[in-house]
Design a protein around this motif. Structure first.
Motif, short mmCIF file in Angstrom:
data_model
loop_
_atom_site.label_atom_id
_atom_site.label_comp_id
_atom_site.label_asym_id
_atom_site.label_seq_id
_atom_site.Cartn_x
_atom_site.Cartn_y
_atom_site.Cartn_z
N CYS A 248 47.49 -49.98 -11.11
CA CYS A 248 47.78 -49.70 -10.11
C CYS A 248 47.62 -47.80 -9.47
CB CYS A 248 48.13 -50.62 -8.96
SG CYS A 248 47.88 -50.22 -7.23
N ALA A 249 48.49 -47.53 -10.18
CA ALA A 249 49.19 -46.09 -9.91
C ALA A 249 48.74 -45.57 -10.96
CB ALA A 249 50.64 -45.63 -10.45
N ILE A 250 47.58 -45.75 -11.88
CA ILE A 250 46.22 -45.26 -12.74
C ILE A 250 45.99 -45.15 -11.77
CG2 ILE A 250 45.65 -44.35 -15.03
CD1 ILE A 250 47.91 -45.77 -16.67
N GLU A 251 44.69 -46.25 -12.22
CA GLU A 251 43.51 -46.30 -10.63
C GLU A 251 43.43 -45.15 -9.92
OE1 GLU A 251 41.89 -49.31 -9.77
OE2 GLU A 251 42.24 -50.88 -11.99
N ARG A 252 44.58 -45.22 -9.39
CA ARG A 252 45.06 -44.62 -7.80
C ARG A 252 44.52 -43.27 -8.03
NH1 ARG A 252 47.41 -47.61 -3.03
NH2 ARG A 252 46.91 -45.38 -2.00
N ASN A 380 45.59 -55.15 -0.10
CA ASN A 380 46.74 -54.58 -0.08
C ASN A 380 46.85 -53.23 -1.38
OD1 ASN A 380 49.79 -53.88 0.86
ND2 ASN A 380 49.95 -55.00 -1.35
N CYS A 381 46.79 -52.67 -2.25
CA CYS A 381 47.35 -51.75 -3.13
C CYS A 381 46.35 -51.40 -3.70
CB CYS A 381 48.00 -52.66 -4.01
SG CYS A 381 47.73 -53.38 -6.06
N GLN A 382 45.13 -51.63 -3.08
CA GLN A 382 43.60 -51.30 -4.07
C GLN A 382 42.99 -51.13 -5.44
OE1 GLN A 382 43.17 -46.98 -1.77
NE2 GLN A 382 44.33 -47.74 -0.36
N MET A 383 44.23 -51.35 -6.23
CA MET A 383 44.25 -52.22 -7.47
C MET A 383 42.50 -53.04 -7.66
SD MET A 383 45.98 -53.20 -10.24
CE MET A 383 45.83 -55.09 -10.16
N SER A 384 41.23 -52.98 -9.06
CA SER A 384 40.93 -53.79 -8.60
C SER A 384 41.83 -55.13 -9.57
CB SER A 384 39.69 -53.19 -10.05
OG SER A 384 40.15 -52.36 -10.85
N PHE A 385 40.91 -56.34 -9.05
CA PHE A 385 41.23 -57.26 -9.82
C PHE A 385 40.15 -57.92 -10.06
CE2 PHE A 385 41.41 -58.22 -5.85
CZ PHE A 385 41.34 -59.73 -5.35
N SER A 386 40.18 -59.67 -10.75
CA SER A 386 39.59 -60.08 -11.57
C SER A 386 39.65 -61.26 -10.82
CB SER A 386 39.24 -60.46 -12.68
OG SER A 386 39.15 -59.95 -14.09
N VAL A 387 38.43 -62.27 -9.74
CA VAL A 387 38.29 -62.89 -9.17
C VAL A 387 39.04 -63.95 -10.03
CG1 VAL A 387 37.45 -64.65 -7.49
CG2 VAL A 387 37.09 -62.12 -6.76
N GLY A 388 39.72 -65.34 -9.22
CA GLY A 388 39.28 -66.16 -9.92
C GLY A 388 40.99 -65.98 -10.80
N SER A 389 41.43 -64.89 -11.45
CA SER A 389 42.34 -64.86 -12.24
C SER A 389 44.10 -65.49 -11.92
CB SER A 389 42.54 -62.75 -12.54
OG SER A 389 43.96 -62.91 -13.40
N GLY A 390 44.96 -66.13 -12.64
CA GLY A 390 45.83 -66.42 -11.83
C GLY A 390 46.02 -66.94 -10.70
N ALA A 391 47.09 -66.80 -9.93
CA ALA A 391 47.29 -67.01 -8.35
C ALA A 391 46.12 -66.44 -7.33
CB ALA A 391 48.53 -66.40 -8.07
N ALA A 392 45.74 -65.48 -7.47
CA ALA A 392 43.98 -65.00 -6.64
C ALA A 392 42.97 -66.08 -6.49
CB ALA A 392 43.77 -63.25 -8.24
N ALA A 393 42.85 -66.69 -5.79
CA ALA A 393 41.90 -68.31 -6.53
C ALA A 393 40.38 -66.87 -5.74
CB ALA A 393 42.24 -68.10 -4.24
N ILE A 398 43.10 -59.78 -2.29
CA ILE A 398 44.60 -59.56 -2.31
C ILE A 398 44.89 -59.94 -4.06
CG2 ILE A 398 45.89 -58.52 -0.72
CD1 ILE A 398 48.04 -61.16 -1.05
N CYS A 399 44.99 -58.83 -4.98
CA CYS A 399 45.10 -59.41 -6.50
C CYS A 399 46.55 -60.16 -6.95
CB CYS A 399 45.59 -58.17 -7.41
SG CYS A 399 47.25 -56.98 -6.72
N GLU A 400 46.86 -61.15 -7.78
CA GLU A 400 47.89 -61.95 -8.36
C GLU A 400 49.23 -61.38 -7.73
OE1 GLU A 400 49.20 -65.03 -11.26
OE2 GLU A 400 47.61 -63.16 -12.37
N LEU A 401 49.63 -60.03 -8.34
CA LEU A 401 50.79 -59.27 -7.74
C LEU A 401 51.35 -59.20 -6.33
CD1 LEU A 401 52.99 -58.32 -9.02
CD2 LEU A 401 52.53 -55.84 -9.40
N CYS A 402 50.50 -58.88 -5.67
CA CYS A 402 50.85 -58.65 -4.17
C CYS A 402 50.99 -60.07 -4.00
CB CYS A 402 49.50 -57.81 -3.69
SG CYS A 402 49.35 -55.85 -4.23
N ILE A 403 50.47 -61.22 -4.29
CA ILE A 403 50.18 -62.44 -3.76
C ILE A 403 51.58 -63.05 -4.01
CG2 ILE A 403 49.34 -64.78 -4.63
CD1 ILE A 403 46.98 -63.96 -4.06
#
Length: 412
Positions: A248-252, A380-393, A398-403
């Protein structure tokens, strides 16, 4: 006490294996690289449980193959067994620093075994050319492109910095910036990242704890948030959380600089392990050489080089820099991560060059057959994430970590 036991293949050949009285049969099989499911074991003619049985001095043991493939020939060819079965002379030299082995599938033909030895100077030239060829063959860097290099202060990013600097005349001309996230890094690693940037002449941006805390809108420090994840949520998720926060920090940072390509120091085993994990858990791992993550392209210029090769490269050139500290508490992942790395290391031992074949096969599947998951930017954090990954339905914003942070009440 030493004891010889018989190994019989399906070609009516017999081999003698050394064992110790009191040793588990399973240990004898493992030590001799014999797959346990490829054989049955008899004691005095009767089939026994090879998992529980220990070698007895007054018993006769016979290991019999249940499959009709030439296991002894293959083990001899790859020098896992020391027999006369393999044909051809092995190259030897007194000044050898490293021997590169390949056991590669030759198109429509059979596997072809090759090996070549290098002295120290030859090895440095070889591995640097391997790096250059890897960048060119996969088009990882283009002329006049802006690239952000993520540096951790460890061996991998150090080696990547050396490769990019020492081989610059053989690479496309590009603008290189570097970034180091001080969160979860030890002070010596941060100092090392700074000295690297100064030595190579690459502008360095440091991202500190307060910035990471602000990126996520955390009510506590990043270290406290990670402690809550580890001890109140799931200990095995701590390393994934560290990686997400760093990315997240590197992407931003990249977006703030107008940069859309980030180079990471993932080497051959890292990528192989990610592919293996993706097959085990059933979630695709992008490309083998690069991956599009939202508006950011992540590239892996070290993809042709293994950790041992990278370590030998640093040892040959800069032994004083060839040091790696022990991981901090949050960098110890779950057992599954260790198992995946062990599988990859074992596969490369048994089948040298397997990683290259795995990369090519996986890339073909990604390009031709896989529908990669939709990418979103976390609200929330603006990091890109894959939909359906882990807890991210699929409908998550929002991404899995923010969840996870939200569940733990860590967001402001």
């Amino acid at each position: 006490m030493h004891k010889l036991i018989t190994f019989a293949d399906r070609l009516d050949r017999r081999f003698e294996l050394k064992a110790e009285t009191g040793e588990y049969i399973h240990s004898v099989l493992s030590r001799n690289h014999i797959p346990v499911d490829a054989v049955i074991v008899r004691r005095d003619g009767d089939v026994i449980d090879d998992w529980q049985e220990r070698i007895e001095s007054d018993a006769e043991y016979r290991i019999e193959m249940v499959r009709a493939y030439h296991l002894p020939d293959f083990l001899s060819l790859t020098r896992l067994w020391d027999t006369e079965l393999s044909s051809g002379d092995w190259q030897t030299r007194d000044d050898a620093y490293y021997t590169k082995r390949h056991f590669m599938h030759a198109g429509e033909g059979d596997y072809d075994s090759t090996q070549v030895s290098f002295n120290r100077e030859e090895y440095v030239r070889y591995v640097e050319q391997l790096f250059v060829d890897g960048v060119h063959s996969k088009g990882l860097i283009a002329s006049d492109e802006k690239v952000l290099l993520a540096v951790s202060g460890g061996k991998d990013s150090l080696a990547l910095g050396y490769f990019l600097s020492r081989t610059a005349p053989r690479l496309p001309a590009f603008d290189l910036q570097t970034v180091h996230v001080t969160t979860f890094s030890k002070p010596p690693e941060t100092s090392f990242a700074q000295s690297m940037a100064e030595q190579f002449g690459h502008p360095l941006t440091l991202v500190h704890d307060e910035e990471v805390q602000e990126f996520y809108g955390l009510a506590v420090s990043p270290q406290q948030a990670l402690a809550d994840v580890k001890y109140k949520y799931d200990p095995s998720y701590s390393i994934a959380s560290v990686h997400s926060m760093m990315r997240c920090a590197i992407e931003r940072t990249a977006r703030s600089m107008g940069i859309s390509k980030i180079a990471f120091g993932l080497m051959r085993e890292d990528i192989c392990t990610s592919i293996i994990k993706s097959m085990f858990v059933g979630f695709p791992f992008g490309g083998s050489y690069s991956k599009q993550q939202g508006s950011i392209e992540m590239v892996y210029p070290l993809w042709p080089i293994g950790k041992k090769e990278l370590t030998l490269y640093l040892e040959a050139l800069f032994p004083t820099n060839n040091k790696q500290g022990s991981p901090v508490a949050f960098e110890r992942g779950e057992l599954a991560r260790d198992i995946h790395y062990m599988i990859v290391d074992t596969l490369e031992t048994i089948l040298p060059g397997a990683g290259f074949q795995l990369f090519e096969g996986h890339q073909r599947m990604v390009d031709n057959f896989l529908d990669l998951p939709e990418q979103k930017d976390c609200e929330n954090c603006q990091m890109s994430f894959s939909v359906g990954s882990g807890a991210a339905a699929p409908d998550s914003t929002i991404c899995e970590l923010c969840i996870v942070f939200e569940k733990l009440g860590l967001l402001r």
